[in-house]
Design a protein around this motif. Structure first.
Motif, PDB file in Angstrom:
ATOM      1  N   ALA A   1       0.842  -1.194   0.000  1.00 51.81           N
ATOM      2  CA  ALA A   1       0.000   0.000   0.000  1.00 51.81           C
ATOM      3  C   ALA A   1       0.876   1.241   0.000  1.00 51.81           C
ATOM      4  O   ALA A   1       1.942   1.270   0.626  1.00 51.81           O
ATOM      5  N   THR A   2       0.397   2.278  -0.702  1.00 47.78           N
ATOM      6  CA  THR A   2       1.214   3.477  -0.873  1.00 47.78           C
ATOM      7  C   THR A   2       0.530   4.704  -0.256  1.00 47.78           C
ATOM      8  O   THR A   2      -0.032   4.618   0.822  1.00 47.78           O
ATOM      9  N   ALA A   3       0.581   5.852  -0.944  1.00 46.95           N
ATOM     10  CA  ALA A   3       0.312   7.156  -0.331  1.00 46.95           C
ATOM     11  C   ALA A   3      -1.015   7.250   0.419  1.00 46.95           C
ATOM     12  O   ALA A   3      -1.061   7.752   1.548  1.00 46.95           O
ATOM     13  N   ALA A   4      -2.118   6.821  -0.205  1.00 47.54           N
ATOM     14  CA  ALA A   4      -3.421   7.025   0.434  1.00 47.54           C
ATOM     15  C   ALA A   4      -3.486   6.333   1.787  1.00 47.54           C
ATOM     16  O   ALA A   4      -3.894   6.925   2.796  1.00 47.54           O
ATOM     17  N   VAL A   5      -3.087   5.064   1.832  1.00 44.99           N
ATOM     18  CA  VAL A   5      -3.182   4.308   3.080  1.00 44.99           C
ATOM     19  C   VAL A   5      -2.193   4.839   4.117  1.00 44.99           C
ATOM     20  O   VAL A   5      -2.513   4.918   5.304  1.00 44.99           O
ATOM     21  N   ARG A   6      -0.991   5.192   3.680  1.00 43.85           N
ATOM     22  CA  ARG A   6      -0.005   5.663   4.664  1.00 43.85           C
ATOM     23  C   ARG A   6      -0.366   7.040   5.236  1.00 43.85           C
ATOM     24  O   ARG A   6       0.018   7.369   6.346  1.00 43.85           O
ATOM     25  N   ASP A   7      -1.109   7.868   4.480  1.00 41.31           N
ATOM     26  CA  ASP A   7      -1.438   9.216   4.931  1.00 41.31           C
ATOM     27  C   ASP A   7      -2.779   9.319   5.653  1.00 41.31           C
ATOM     28  O   ASP A   7      -3.026  10.288   6.374  1.00 41.31           O
ATOM     29  N   ALA A   8      -3.661   8.352   5.459  1.00 44.97           N
ATOM     30  CA  ALA A   8      -5.028   8.473   5.970  1.00 44.97           C
ATOM     31  C   ALA A   8      -5.099   8.250   7.480  1.00 44.97           C
ATOM     32  O   ALA A   8      -4.393   7.408   8.040  1.00 44.97           O
ATOM     33  N   GLU A   9      -5.969   8.997   8.110  1.00 45.25           N
ATOM     34  CA  GLU A   9      -6.207   8.814   9.548  1.00 45.25           C
ATOM     35  C   GLU A   9      -6.671   7.393   9.854  1.00 45.25           C
ATOM     36  O   GLU A   9      -6.348   6.826  10.900  1.00 45.25           O
ATOM     37  N   ASP A  10      -7.453   6.846   8.939  1.00 50.06           N
ATOM     38  CA  ASP A  10      -7.987   5.496   9.153  1.00 50.06           C
ATOM     39  C   ASP A  10      -7.192   4.438   8.388  1.00 50.06           C
ATOM     40  O   ASP A  10      -7.691   3.341   8.147  1.00 50.06           O
ATOM     41  N   GLY A  11      -5.939   4.756   8.017  1.00 49.53           N
ATOM     42  CA  GLY A  11      -5.113   3.797   7.290  1.00 49.53           C
ATOM     43  C   GLY A  11      -4.874   2.524   8.072  1.00 49.53           C
ATOM     44  O   GLY A  11      -5.011   1.411   7.545  1.00 49.53           O
TER      45      GLY A  11
ATOM     46  N   ILE B   1       4.320   1.252   2.635  1.00 51.30           N
ATOM     47  CA  ILE B   1       5.663   1.786   2.432  1.00 51.30           C
ATOM     48  C   ILE B   1       5.637   3.309   2.423  1.00 51.30           C
ATOM     49  O   ILE B   1       4.643   3.925   2.042  1.00 51.30           O
ATOM     50  N   ASP B   2       6.733   3.924   2.838  1.00 47.87           N
ATOM     51  CA  ASP B   2       6.807   5.375   2.810  1.00 47.87           C
ATOM     52  C   ASP B   2       7.182   5.866   1.413  1.00 47.87           C
ATOM     53  O   ASP B   2       7.452   5.064   0.506  1.00 47.87           O
ATOM     54  N   GLY B   3       7.193   7.178   1.237  1.00 45.97           N
ATOM     55  CA  GLY B   3       7.387   7.745  -0.094  1.00 45.97           C
ATOM     56  C   GLY B   3       8.750   7.453  -0.686  1.00 45.97           C
ATOM     57  O   GLY B   3       8.879   7.172  -1.888  1.00 45.97           O
ATOM     58  N   ARG B   4       9.804   7.496   0.126  1.00 47.54           N
ATOM     59  CA  ARG B   4      11.141   7.216  -0.385  1.00 47.54           C
ATOM     60  C   ARG B   4      11.278   5.760  -0.808  1.00 47.54           C
ATOM     61  O   ARG B   4      11.932   5.454  -1.806  1.00 47.54           O
ATOM     62  N   GLU B   5      10.659   4.882  -0.062  1.00 44.56           N
ATOM     63  CA  GLU B   5      10.696   3.466  -0.442  1.00 44.56           C
ATOM     64  C   GLU B   5       9.887   3.226  -1.715  1.00 44.56           C
ATOM     65  O   GLU B   5      10.277   2.428  -2.578  1.00 44.56           O
ATOM     66  N   GLU B   6       8.776   3.918  -1.837  1.00 38.37           N
ATOM     67  CA  GLU B   6       7.977   3.822  -3.063  1.00 38.37           C
ATOM     68  C   GLU B   6       8.809   4.272  -4.265  1.00 38.37           C
ATOM     69  O   GLU B   6       8.796   3.627  -5.320  1.00 38.37           O
ATOM     70  N   ALA B   7       9.549   5.363  -4.105  1.00 35.93           N
ATOM     71  CA  ALA B   7      10.406   5.860  -5.186  1.00 35.93           C
ATOM     72  C   ALA B   7      11.480   4.841  -5.528  1.00 35.93           C
ATOM     73  O   ALA B   7      11.783   4.595  -6.707  1.00 35.93           O
ATOM     74  N   ARG B   8      12.069   4.217  -4.516  1.00 39.67           N
ATOM     75  CA  ARG B   8      13.138   3.244  -4.767  1.00 39.67           C
ATOM     76  C   ARG B   8      12.624   2.018  -5.498  1.00 39.67           C
ATOM     77  O   ARG B   8      13.245   1.538  -6.462  1.00 39.67           O
ATOM     78  N   LEU B   9      11.472   1.506  -5.071  1.00 39.33           N
ATOM     79  CA  LEU B   9      10.927   0.316  -5.723  1.00 39.33           C
ATOM     80  C   LEU B   9      10.509   0.610  -7.158  1.00 39.33           C
ATOM     81  O   LEU B   9      10.694  -0.222  -8.053  1.00 39.33           O
ATOM     82  N   SER B  10       9.934   1.787  -7.399  1.00 43.85           N
ATOM     83  CA  SER B  10       9.571   2.150  -8.772  1.00 43.85           C
ATOM     84  C   SER B  10      10.806   2.219  -9.656  1.00 43.85           C
ATOM     85  O   SER B  10      10.796   1.758 -10.808  1.00 43.85           O
ATOM     86  N   ALA B  11      11.885   2.807  -9.120  1.00 44.46           N
ATOM     87  CA  ALA B  11      13.129   2.893  -9.888  1.00 44.46           C
ATOM     88  C   ALA B  11      13.692   1.507 -10.167  1.00 44.46           C
ATOM     89  O   ALA B  11      14.202   1.233 -11.262  1.00 44.46           O
ATOM     90  N   GLN B  12      13.586   0.609  -9.196  1.00 48.42           N
ATOM     91  CA  GLN B  12      14.048  -0.761  -9.434  1.00 48.42           C
ATOM     92  C   GLN B  12      13.194  -1.456 -10.484  1.00 48.42           C
ATOM     93  O   GLN B  12      13.700  -2.279 -11.253  1.00 48.42           O
ATOM     94  N   GLY B  13      11.907  -1.124 -10.535  1.00 44.48           N
ATOM     95  CA  GLY B  13      11.066  -1.671 -11.593  1.00 44.48           C
ATOM     96  C   GLY B  13      11.547  -1.238 -12.964  1.00 44.48           C
ATOM     97  O   GLY B  13      11.561  -2.027 -13.920  1.00 44.48           O
ATOM     98  N   VAL B  14      11.959   0.032 -13.078  1.00 49.21           N
ATOM     99  CA  VAL B  14      12.521   0.506 -14.346  1.00 49.21           C
ATOM    100  C   VAL B  14      13.791  -0.268 -14.681  1.00 49.21           C
ATOM    101  O   VAL B  14      14.009  -0.676 -15.835  1.00 49.21           O
ATOM    102  N   LEU B  15      14.633  -0.521 -13.690  1.00 46.75           N
ATOM    103  CA  LEU B  15      15.878  -1.255 -13.928  1.00 46.75           C
ATOM    104  C   LEU B  15      15.620  -2.695 -14.348  1.00 46.75           C
ATOM    105  O   LEU B  15      16.472  -3.309 -15.012  1.00 46.75           O
ATOM    106  N   LEU B  16      14.475  -3.257 -13.970  1.00 45.65           N
ATOM    107  CA  LEU B  16      14.143  -4.599 -14.428  1.00 45.65           C
ATOM    108  C   LEU B  16      14.063  -4.639 -15.949  1.00 45.65           C
ATOM    109  O   LEU B  16      14.483  -5.600 -16.580  1.00 45.65           O
ATOM    110  N   GLY B  17      13.523  -3.566 -16.535  1.00 46.79           N
ATOM    111  CA  GLY B  17      13.380  -3.533 -17.995  1.00 46.79           C
ATOM    112  C   GLY B  17      14.540  -2.884 -18.712  1.00 46.79           C
ATOM    113  O   GLY B  17      14.780  -3.172 -19.882  1.00 46.79           O
ATOM    114  N   TRP B  18      15.243  -1.984 -18.031  1.00 48.31           N
ATOM    115  CA  TRP B  18      16.373  -1.261 -18.637  1.00 48.31           C
ATOM    116  C   TRP B  18      17.631  -1.474 -17.803  1.00 48.31           C
ATOM    117  O   TRP B  18      18.030  -0.591 -17.037  1.00 48.31           O
TER     118      TRP B  18
END
Length: 511
Positions: free
Chosen positions: A106-116, A134-151
């Motif tokens: 789960a990303t931004a909505a769940v981590r930021d919500a009062e009822d997350g 996951i927090d925002g920095r971890e989300e950024a890291r995993l997305s970047a690793q997803g790009v590295l999977l293809g490139w």
């Protein structure tokens, strides 16, 4: 890795188990990943080649969990119900597909919500799934690793937009560097007071702070996320682009700015009908376009590439041993397809070495495509003979393959088309003719006709077919057959060798 719930074991990360038994792993058993985002909840089941996993199953439900959160601080109630229903369904599907435990991120909505936290508890109670928030920095890291999977080995700036946040991560030489998260998702911008002028000021101020932390990033901009893909679809429609494959779709900054202007002056129904973007996604496009315009102004990328790979693929990349990461995703996918579907797995390597003398001066990039074509040369043998060429072409140009530009897809498809057909007139290639050069068309035809001929000398995967010698200055193509292959040089084989020589504009000589 951060998480409000951590089902991980030390050796398995969020999966709780290692996915790859060793550095020599070639295949991946079914693995299910769920991404609970601010706008959508998606299940992907991966299978196939370990370095280039295929999508065995892929389903998305638009829940809009983050809609209205700026006002209420809580998850969208209707979206919350839809998300729980979707997760219940996904768990049942995963059980039927024997994926093992689903990994649910789960990303931004769940981590930021009062009822997350309450939502996470409800999900576990109703479905048995534990959400890994996951927090925002971890989300950024995993997305970047997803790009590295293809490139593999790529460099530039990865920009991942969701409904409630936008992340940036620098990649260089195949590693993830600085990364940062921001509240520039369309849901949060929609709730900002002051209209378009206030949004522009807010976006510019936020991006200026991000640039200060990240530094200059003027290489390639990789776009990850549904709103970016929707804008890419609109760009394709506006330009009349013929290949509707989003992954590795390239755009120049000037073209993308023109598309953003097109979005501003065109009503949403017209955009949706022209591009095929869903109604729930198109509603977020204008706000996302405002962000993208300022991203281009701030970072001034050299060019832009769309990545269909993101957090889910990044989780797989996280588990890969380095030796597995270092492999070529295209070659691994083709090798897996040959092993699974070819009549004689291993014969592609024989053909590759047999025809390589025709391309002595070819670049490593071209040899890579030739190798991929040879591995795929026989995987469509079950198709009806009249359609094998087109089936091969479609597989190469539309398949889920990483590490492959669109022009390279067309080259590979054309080579495989000529594996089964002497001519390409009135074929599916006609629609994509503009994507490669005349020289590339000629080279692809030569590769295809060389494979077509070599397949006539079929013996076994370690066969000695003989030797091709190519004298480009003299325009002489010489064939030296081995003793065991000579009896196979029959009437049809002679015709195909002549066709190869003709494609080269050469005299055919047999010894």
């Amino acid at each position: 890795m951060d998480g409000t719930n951590d089902p991980a074991e030390p050796d398995g990360g969020p999966f709780g188990r290692p996915l790859f038994d060793s550095d020599t792993a070639r295949a991946l058993s079914r693995v299910g990943v769920v991404d609970v985002g601010s706008n959508s909840v998606r299940l992907v089941v991966f299978d196939g080649a370990a370095r280039s996993p295929a999508y065995f199953y892929n389903e998305k439900i638009m829940c809009a969990l983050g809609s209205g959160m700026t006002e209420t601080g809580r998850l969208n109630p209707e979206g919350r119900k839809r998300a729980v229903e979707a997760l219940r369904r996904f768990q049942m599907l995963a059980n039927g597909m024997d994926t093992g435990p689903l990994v649910t991120v789960a990303t931004a909505a769940v981590r930021d919500a009062e009822d997350g936290a309450d939502f996470c508890a409800e999900v576990e109670r109703e479905t048995g799934l534990k959400l890994w928030v996951i927090d925002g920095r971890e989300e950024a890291r995993l997305s970047a690793q997803g790009v590295l999977l293809g490139w593999p080995g790529s460099y530039g700036l990865v920009c991942d937009i969701g409904g409630s946040s936008m992340e940036l991560a620098a990649i260089d030489g195949g590693t993830v560097g600085a990364r940062i998260s921001s509240p520039l998702g369309p849901f949060k911008l929609a709730d900002l007071k002051g209209g378009k002028k206030a949004r522009k000021t807010h976006i510019q101020k936020t991006l200026a702070a991000m640039q200060k932390e990240l530094g200059e990033q003027r290489n390639r901009l990789f776009l990850v996320g549904g709103s970016w893909r929707a804008i890419a679809k609109i760009d394709m429609a506006r330009r009349g682009y013929p290949l509707h494959v989003l992954h590795e779709y390239r755009m120049r900054p000037a073209d993308l700015r023109a598309t953003i202007k097109h979005i501003e002056k065109t009503d949403l129904d017209t955009l949706r009908n022209a591009s095929g973007v869903s109604s729930s996604r198109i509603a977020l496009v204008p706000l996302a376009a405002e962000v993208l315009r300022e991203v281009l102004k701030t970072f001034k990328p050299r060019d832009i590439a769309v990545s269909s790979y993101g957090i889910r693929e990044g989780l797989l990349y996280e588990q890969m041993p380095q030796l597995l990461r270092d492999r070529d995703p295209l070659i691994e996918a083709c090798r897996f397809a040959e092993h699974k579907d070819a009549r004689l797995p291993g014969f592609g390597k024989v053909i590759y070495h047999f025809l390589l003398p025709l391309f002595k001066s070819a670049s490593p990039e071209r040899r890579r495509l030739i190798r991929a074509a040879c591995l795929l040369h026989d995987v469509s043998w079950r198709a009806h003979p009249d359609y094998r060429g087109e089936v091969c072409f479609d597989n190469a140009t539309r398949a889920n393959l990483g590490g492959l530009k669109h022009s390279e897809r067309v080259f590979l498809g054309l080579a495989l088309l000529h594996r089964y057909s002497n001519k390409r007139d009135n074929s599916r290639f006609s629609d994509l003719d503009s994507l490669i050069s005349e020289k590339d068309k000629d080279d692809a035809e030569i590769v295809g006709k060389a494979m077509r001929f070599a397949a006539m000398l079929w013996l076994k995967k370690n066969a000695r077919l003989g030797e091709l010698r190519w004298f480009p200055k003299k325009k002489v193509l010489e064939l030296r057959l081995s003793d065991e292959a000579a009896p196979l040089y029959g009437e049809v084989a002679r015709s195909r060798f002549a066709a190869l020589a003709s494609a080269l504009g050469a005299e055919a000589v047999v010894r």
